[in-house]
Design an enzyme around this catalytic site. Structure first.
Site, short mmCIF file in Angstrom:
data_model
loop_
_atom_site.label_atom_id
_atom_site.label_comp_id
_atom_site.label_asym_id
_atom_site.label_seq_id
_atom_site.Cartn_x
_atom_site.Cartn_y
_atom_site.Cartn_z
N LYS A 82 0.84 -1.19 0.00
CA LYS A 82 0.00 0.00 0.00
C LYS A 82 0.88 1.24 0.00
O LYS A 82 2.03 1.23 0.45
CB LYS A 82 -0.92 0.00 1.22
CG LYS A 82 -1.92 -1.15 1.25
CD LYS A 82 -2.98 -1.00 0.16
CE LYS A 82 -4.06 -2.06 0.26
NZ LYS A 82 -3.60 -3.40 -0.17
N ASP A 83 0.31 2.34 -0.49
CA ASP A 83 1.04 3.59 -0.63
C ASP A 83 1.61 4.07 0.69
O ASP A 83 0.96 3.94 1.74
CB ASP A 83 0.12 4.66 -1.22
CG ASP A 83 -0.44 4.26 -2.57
OD1 ASP A 83 -1.45 3.55 -2.59
OD2 ASP A 83 0.15 4.66 -3.59
N ARG A 84 2.78 4.65 0.63
CA ARG A 84 3.40 5.19 1.84
C ARG A 84 2.84 6.56 2.19
O ARG A 84 2.44 6.81 3.33
CB ARG A 84 4.92 5.28 1.67
CG ARG A 84 5.59 5.93 2.87
CD ARG A 84 7.10 6.02 2.71
NE ARG A 84 7.70 6.64 3.88
CZ ARG A 84 9.01 6.85 4.02
NH1 ARG A 84 9.84 6.49 3.06
NH2 ARG A 84 9.48 7.42 5.11
N GLN A 171 4.47 4.24 -8.54
CA GLN A 171 4.98 3.49 -7.39
C GLN A 171 5.70 2.22 -7.82
O GLN A 171 6.64 1.78 -7.17
CB GLN A 171 3.83 3.10 -6.45
CG GLN A 171 2.97 4.27 -6.00
CD GLN A 171 1.72 4.42 -6.83
OE1 GLN A 171 1.78 4.45 -8.05
NE2 GLN A 171 0.58 4.53 -6.17
#
Length: 339
Positions: A82-84, A171
Site C-alpha cells: 500500500k502507498d506510503r 509506485q
C-alpha cells in the site's frame, strides 16, 4: 528504456484532462481501505491484524509486527503493498500458537511510526498476495484550475461505462524509474525490480492500444481476461456475444506481463504485440532467463462505486473501488492532470 516517457504517464484515453491539480498534499488526501473477500476464521494458529498506517510503507509495518510477535519478517503475510504517503488500512497475518493469548492492540500500536492496530483475530492460514477483494479509495485533489461540474459528471459516466486504462502507476517503478535502471544493470534481477520491467513493457503495449483506439476493444486473436478472475480464453474472432460481454464489463482485452512461454494472443493481436515489443528484445530475453512465467493483465479496469463531490472550488474528491493490482492514479489521470 522502452515505453512512454515517463513510463507511467500514459496518453489520456477519454479526452483531455478537465483541469489541473495536486494529489497527496497531505497523507489524508490519499486514503485506501483494503476490502477482504472473507472474514477471519476466529480460530487457528495464525493472527490477523487490521492496521491503519499513516506515512509508513507496508514493509515497515511488517517488520514492526514481526518484532512484536518475535517472528521473522518473512513469516508476516499481507495481501499487497500500500502507498506510503497516504492513510491506508490493510490486513496482516503472522504465526500465533493456539495456547498463546491474544495481544493488546494498543500495546502493539506505534503512533510514532504512524502504525495503529484497529482489530485482531485468529485465522487458520497465512495471508497471501492478492487475497483481498478490492481496494476502496477516497482521494482529494487540490485544484489549480476551475472545473466544470457538468464535464466532471460526464467524464465519470464515461469511466463507469468503458473503464480506464489499467496501467501501472509510478509506485511500481521506483523514484524516477530507478527500478528500471536496476533491471538493466543487474544480471538476474528479482522481486520488485523484475516486476518493474514487466510493468513497463505492459504499459508500452497499453500506450500503443490507447493510440490506435483499441485499449477497450477486442481484436481478432485477442487473449480475453475474465472480470474478477485470473482466467481467460483465446478469441480467434470477435462476435456479437463477445461484444455484448465486453460492453457489460464481463471481460476485457489483455496485454502482456512478459516472461517464459504462457497463454497469449494469436493472429492479428499477436502480430501487433510482437511488433510493439520488438525494440525490447534484450529485456524479453533477460525476463526469460530469470525464469518468470508470462501472464496476461486486463488492459482496462472499470471503477466500481465511482462517486465525486466538490465542497469548494479548490478541491475535488473522488471515491471508488478497484480490484487488486490496479492503480488509483489511472482513474485520476483520466480526469485531472497532476505532477
Amino acid at each position: 528504456m522502452i515505453g512512454p516517457d515517463p513510463v507511467w504517464r500514459l496518453t489520456p484515453a477519454l479526452g483531455a484532462p478537465l483541469g489541473r491539480g495536486r494529489l497527496r498534499v497531505t497523507p489524508e488526501d490519499f486514503q485506501v481501505d483494503e476490502q477482504l473477500a472473507f472474514t477471519p476464521a476466529g480460530e487457528g494458529e495464525h493472527l490477523m491484524l487490521q492496521v491503519c498506517k499513516r506515512n509508513a510503507n507496508t514493509d515497515t509495518v511488517a517488520r514492526h509486527l514481526a518484532r512484536q510477535a518475535g517472528v521473522r519478517a518473512k513469516n508476516v503475510g499481507y495481501c499487497g503493498m500500500k502507498d506510503r504517503h497516504a492513510v491506508t488500512t490493510q490486513w496482516f497475518s503472522l504465526p500465533w500458537p493456539i495456547k498463546r493469548d491474544l495481544p493488546d492492540p494498543a500495546a502493539w500500536s506505534d503512533p510514532g511510526q504512524g502504525i495503529h492496530i484497529r482489530q485482531l483475530d485468529r485465522h487458520d492460514r497465512k495471508l497471501r498476495r492478492g487475497a483481498h477483494a478490492a481496494n476502496r479509495f477516497r482521494l482529494v485533489l487540490r485544484l489549480e484550475t476551475p472545473l466544470d461540474p457538468t464535464a466532471v459528471a460526464e467524464r465519470l459516466d464515461q469511466m463507469r461505462a468503458c473503464g480506464v486504462p489499467n496501467g501501472f502507476g509510478p509506485q511500481r517503478f521506483g523514484w524516477g524509474g530507478s527500478n528500471l535502471e536496476r533491471f538493466e544493470a543487474q544480471d538476474r534481477p528479482t522481486g520488485i525490480v523484475l516486476s518493474a520491467a514487466r510493468s513497463a513493457l505492459f504499459n508500452h503495449v497499453l500506450e500503443q492500444r490507447i493510440t490506435d483506439g483499441s485499449w477497450d476493444q477486442l481484436i481478432p486473436g485477442e487473449w480475453v481476461c475474465l472480470s474478477g478472475s485470473r482466467s481467460g480464453f483465446l478469441a480467434e474472432s470477435v462476435d456479437e456475444t463477445l461484444l455484448a460481454r465486453l460492453k457489460a464489463g464481463d471481460l476485457h482485452p489483455s496485454g502482456p506481463m512478459p516472461g517464459r512461454a504462457g497463454d497469449g494472443p494469436a493472429g492479428e493481436a499477436l502480430a501487433r504485440e510482437q511488433a510493439w515489443l520488438a525494440p525490447a528484445s534484450k529485456w524479453l530475453e533477460k525476463l526469460g532467463v530469470c525464469g518468470v512465467d508470462a501472464l496476461r493483465r486486463p488492459l482496462r479496469v472499470i471503477p466500481q462505486h465511482l462517486q465525486w463531490e466538490q465542497e469548494d472550488r479548490d478541491s475535488l474528491t473522488l471515491c471508488f473501488e478497484l480490484p487488486p493490482g490496479s492503480f488509483a492514479t489511472s482513474v485520476v489521470a483520466e480526469c485531472i492532470e497532476t505532477d
